[in-house]
Design a protein around this motif. Structure first.
Motif, PDB file in Angstrom:
ATOM      1  N   PHE A 151       0.828  -1.206   0.000  1.00  0.00           N
ATOM      2  CA  PHE A 151       0.000   0.000   0.000  1.00  0.00           C
ATOM      3  C   PHE A 151       0.866   1.261   0.000  1.00  0.00           C
ATOM      4  N   GLU A 152       2.004   1.208   0.657  1.00  0.00           N
ATOM      5  CA  GLU A 152       2.918   2.346   0.660  1.00  0.00           C
ATOM      6  C   GLU A 152       3.513   2.569  -0.731  1.00  0.00           C
ATOM      7  N   LYS A 153       3.865   1.495  -1.419  1.00  0.00           N
ATOM      8  CA  LYS A 153       4.388   1.620  -2.777  1.00  0.00           C
ATOM      9  C   LYS A 153       3.365   2.252  -3.706  1.00  0.00           C
ATOM     10  N   LEU A 154       2.100   1.992  -3.427  1.00  0.00           N
ATOM     11  CA  LEU A 154       1.017   2.565  -4.226  1.00  0.00           C
ATOM     12  C   LEU A 154       0.657   3.978  -3.774  1.00  0.00           C
ATOM     13  N   PHE A 155       1.365   4.480  -2.754  1.00  0.00           N
ATOM     14  CA  PHE A 155       1.164   5.823  -2.193  1.00  0.00           C
ATOM     15  C   PHE A 155      -0.202   5.988  -1.520  1.00  0.00           C
ATOM     16  N   ILE A 156      -0.860   4.881  -1.194  1.00  0.00           N
ATOM     17  CA  ILE A 156      -2.171   4.957  -0.534  1.00  0.00           C
ATOM     18  C   ILE A 156      -1.977   5.217   0.950  1.00  0.00           C
ATOM     19  N   ILE A 157      -1.173   4.372   1.593  1.00  0.00           N
ATOM     20  CA  ILE A 157      -0.820   4.594   2.994  1.00  0.00           C
ATOM     21  C   ILE A 157       0.339   5.576   3.045  1.00  0.00           C
ATOM     22  N   GLN A 158       0.162   6.652   3.794  1.00  0.00           N
ATOM     23  CA  GLN A 158       1.222   7.640   3.984  1.00  0.00           C
ATOM     24  C   GLN A 158       1.310   7.959   5.481  1.00  0.00           C
ATOM     25  N   ASP A 159       2.000   7.088   6.201  1.00  0.00           N
ATOM     26  CA  ASP A 159       2.156   7.264   7.641  1.00  0.00           C
ATOM     27  C   ASP A 159       3.041   8.476   7.946  1.00  0.00           C
ATOM     28  N   ILE A 160       2.850   9.024   9.142  1.00  0.00           N
ATOM     29  CA  ILE A 160       3.582  10.218   9.569  1.00  0.00           C
ATOM     30  C   ILE A 160       4.606   9.818  10.626  1.00  0.00           C
ATOM     31  N   ASP A 161       5.870  10.161  10.409  1.00  0.00           N
ATOM     32  CA  ASP A 161       6.923   9.868  11.375  1.00  0.00           C
ATOM     33  C   ASP A 161       6.928  10.882  12.516  1.00  0.00           C
ATOM     34  N   ALA A 162       7.534  10.490  13.623  1.00  0.00           N
ATOM     35  CA  ALA A 162       7.631  11.368  14.793  1.00  0.00           C
ATOM     36  C   ALA A 162       8.795  12.346  14.645  1.00  0.00           C
ATOM     37  N   TRP A 163       8.609  13.545  15.183  1.00  0.00           N
ATOM     38  CA  TRP A 163       9.697  14.511  15.353  1.00  0.00           C
ATOM     39  C   TRP A 163      10.222  14.310  16.765  1.00  0.00           C
ATOM     40  N   CYS A 164      11.495  13.979  16.864  1.00  0.00           N
ATOM     41  CA  CYS A 164      12.075  13.634  18.165  1.00  0.00           C
ATOM     42  C   CYS A 164      13.242  14.543  18.511  1.00  0.00           C
TER      43      CYS A 164
ATOM     44  N   SER B  36       7.553   7.670  19.538  1.00  0.00           N
ATOM     45  CA  SER B  36       8.221   7.677  18.239  1.00  0.00           C
ATOM     46  C   SER B  36       7.580   6.740  17.211  1.00  0.00           C
ATOM     47  N   GLY B  37       6.407   6.193  17.532  1.00  0.00           N
ATOM     48  CA  GLY B  37       5.721   5.337  16.563  1.00  0.00           C
ATOM     49  C   GLY B  37       5.168   6.153  15.405  1.00  0.00           C
ATOM     50  N   LYS B  38       4.691   5.460  14.389  1.00  0.00           N
ATOM     51  CA  LYS B  38       4.128   6.138  13.226  1.00  0.00           C
ATOM     52  C   LYS B  38       2.664   6.498  13.457  1.00  0.00           C
ATOM     53  N   LYS B  39       2.295   7.680  12.997  1.00  0.00           N
ATOM     54  CA  LYS B  39       0.885   8.071  13.010  1.00  0.00           C
ATOM     55  C   LYS B  39       0.259   7.595  11.706  1.00  0.00           C
ATOM     56  N   ARG B  40      -0.849   6.883  11.809  1.00  0.00           N
ATOM     57  CA  ARG B  40      -1.445   6.252  10.645  1.00  0.00           C
ATOM     58  C   ARG B  40      -2.134   7.271   9.743  1.00  0.00           C
ATOM     59  N   GLY B  41      -1.843   7.184   8.436  1.00  0.00           N
ATOM     60  CA  GLY B  41      -2.399   8.151   7.513  1.00  0.00           C
ATOM     61  C   GLY B  41      -2.594   7.599   6.114  1.00  0.00           C
ATOM     62  N   PHE B  42      -3.417   8.293   5.336  1.00  0.00           N
ATOM     63  CA  PHE B  42      -3.689   7.940   3.947  1.00  0.00           C
ATOM     64  C   PHE B  42      -3.325   9.105   3.031  1.00  0.00           C
ATOM     65  N   CYS B  43      -3.271   8.818   1.745  1.00  0.00           N
ATOM     66  CA  CYS B  43      -2.997   9.874   0.769  1.00  0.00           C
ATOM     67  C   CYS B  43      -4.132  10.871   0.707  1.00  0.00           C
ATOM     68  N   ASP B  44      -5.339  10.439   1.070  1.00  0.00           N
ATOM     69  CA  ASP B  44      -6.521  11.294   0.983  1.00  0.00           C
ATOM     70  C   ASP B  44      -7.531  10.823   2.027  1.00  0.00           C
ATOM     71  N   PRO B  45      -8.214  11.764   2.695  1.00  0.00           N
ATOM     72  CA  PRO B  45      -9.161  11.350   3.743  1.00  0.00           C
ATOM     73  C   PRO B  45     -10.305  10.490   3.235  1.00  0.00           C
ATOM     74  N   SER B  46     -10.655  10.631   1.964  1.00  0.00           N
ATOM     75  CA  SER B  46     -11.774   9.864   1.412  1.00  0.00           C
ATOM     76  C   SER B  46     -11.490   8.368   1.391  1.00  0.00           C
ATOM     77  N   VAL B  47     -10.211   7.991   1.365  1.00  0.00           N
ATOM     78  CA  VAL B  47      -9.862   6.567   1.388  1.00  0.00           C
ATOM     79  C   VAL B  47     -10.325   5.942   2.699  1.00  0.00           C
ATOM     80  N   ALA B  48     -10.115   6.650   3.796  1.00  0.00           N
ATOM     81  CA  ALA B  48     -10.550   6.143   5.103  1.00  0.00           C
ATOM     82  C   ALA B  48     -12.068   6.041   5.166  1.00  0.00           C
TER      83      ALA B  48
END
Length: 428
Positions: free
Chosen positions: A259-272, A283-295
């Protein structure tokens, strides 16, 4: 249909000025080909059913023939003949010119058929789905780049968007195809068709690994339930196992990477940053998508549901804001992360620019939470300042901007310096 300008129009022209070729990447249906066609002077579409077989045979015999045409030449769906990648690279080397080729297509290509990465010859740029400013829904009365240039600027602006419109826009998404749909129902269907296509076909073709469409859909649904949270993969696995008890953690990871290769899942990394003990900062990833409509589509929901559950919509609203910030900061090389520590001090988004400037940002749908959000941002700024006062400590840059992005009506600068900006006012 009239071409709808994209914020990345200028970015593509700049990349063509700097490189011999440009590869446009991004999620399916986000407008990569349309953007490229607008700037190309000749086009070859490798999936044209009337010409595809001839193109493939030509590519196998003498691929340079397919590169003949006025430049920049668009090679759409180049992955149909992976040898074209190396042909483009060689052509760029031989001609020693910029702005020769634009490549678009998916990531589903056999990398073993490519002999060189293209580094130094083929630049990459990512296209997002359309922001609210690009779709004409944000009035663009507040410029993010202008605020970075003048952090003390006073702003007075008013959003034209009501909460109902924001909810619909998030559920519909920023898919360019919406402009050809006449009804709201048809516009909402785009994201649903999108995830059906991804789960049935793309999840397997992206890397040639056969995958279960039902598992793919269930993983997207679990991700959607955890959107804008720090849910671990183990939590998502429990969600999926409750429906498909044979899936393993390694299999789940494989699906997520696809899903990441398809750019659908776009998780957000932590700023530390070092302003707290390393053990205090999450420091875990925040779950995200390329567009809110996917969710929204993955959950099988619609705008009417969120009209009666604004708390649930808050997570979708954060995804909407993240998408728009990625688009608005592209020209400045924007990178997005988040800050959250065990003391529950957080910034939903940390937007870093290429030149080192950065903003701490919170997303709040209504006005009741603006005060608390502002306090959090000011506390983080204070922590950075206190850290810099320590002896022998490497200095950290203080945040250039503190922003609360809202679903409210008015934009203004508070006395403490925090900007309150409705999403319906924001632009690049």
């Amino acid at each position: 249909m009239e071409y709808k300008s994209r914020l990345q129009d200028d970015e593509l022209l700049f990349r063509l000025e700097c490189s011999g070729a440009v590869l446009i990447e991004g999620p399916k249906w986000c407008g990569k080909t349309t953007l490229a066609e607008h700037h190309a002077k000749s086009i070859i579409k490798m999936q044209d059913p009337d010409k595809r077989e001839g193109y493939i045979q030509t590519a196998q015999t003498k691929p340079s023939l397919l590169l003949s045409g006025e430049n920049p030449r668009l090679i759409d769906e180049w992955q149909e003949a992976p040898v074209l990648w190396d042909a483009v690279r060689v052509s760029v080397d031989e001609r020693n010119e910029t702005g020769l080729y634009i490549l678009t297509g998916s990531n589903s290509v056999d990398k073993s058929k490519i002999k060189h990465s293209g580094t130094g010859r083929i630049a990459r740029m990512q296209l997002e789905t359309m922001s609210l400013f690009e779709s004409g829904e944000s009035n663009g009365s507040v410029s993010l780049s202008e605020l970075f240039e003048n952090p003390n600027k006073e702003i007075e602006a008013k959003s034209d968007l009501q909460i109902e419109q924001i909810i619909f826009s998030a559920c519909r998404g920023g898919w360019p195809g919406m402009f050809s749909r006449k009804t709201d129902r048809a516009k909402l269907q785009i994201a649903r068709d999108y995830i059906d296509s991804v789960c049935e076909t793309d999840i397997s073709t992206v890397d040639g690994v056969k995958r279960n469409p039902l598992w793919a859909a269930q993983i997207l649904k679990s991700y959607a339930r955890n959107i804008s949270t720090l849910a671990k993969e183990s939590n998502i696995l429990k969600d999926v196992v409750s429906v498909s008890d044979t899936i393993s953690h390694d299999t789940l990871s494989s699906y997520i990477r696809a899903f990441e290769k398809l750019f659908i899942i776009q998780d957000i990394d932590a700023w530390c940053p070092s302003i707290r003990s390393a053990t205090a900062i999450r420091s875990g990833k925040k779950r995200g998508f390329c567009d809110p409509s996917v969710a929204v589509a993955a959950l099988g929901l619609n705008p009417d549901y969120y009209m009666t559950d604004l708390q649930a919509f808050g997570f979708i609203f954060e995804s909407l804001c993240m998408r728009d910030l990625r688009a608005y900061s592209t020209k400045q090389g924007g990178k997005i992360s988040y800050y959250h520590d065990r003391y529950n001090l957080e910034a939903d988004c940390v937007l870093h620019l290429r030149d080192g400037k950065y903003a701490l940002i919170e997303f709040k749908l209504g006005s009741n939470e603006i005060e608390e959000a502002s306090r959090h941002l000011l506390q983080i700024k204070s922590l950075v300042r206190e850290y810099n006062e320590k002896k022998n400590a490497p200095k950290l840059r203080e945040p250039d901007l503190l922003i609360v992005i809202t679903g409210t009506e008015f934009a203004y600068r508070r006395q403490d310096g925090v900007f309150v900006i409705p999403i319906g006012c924001l632009r690049n």
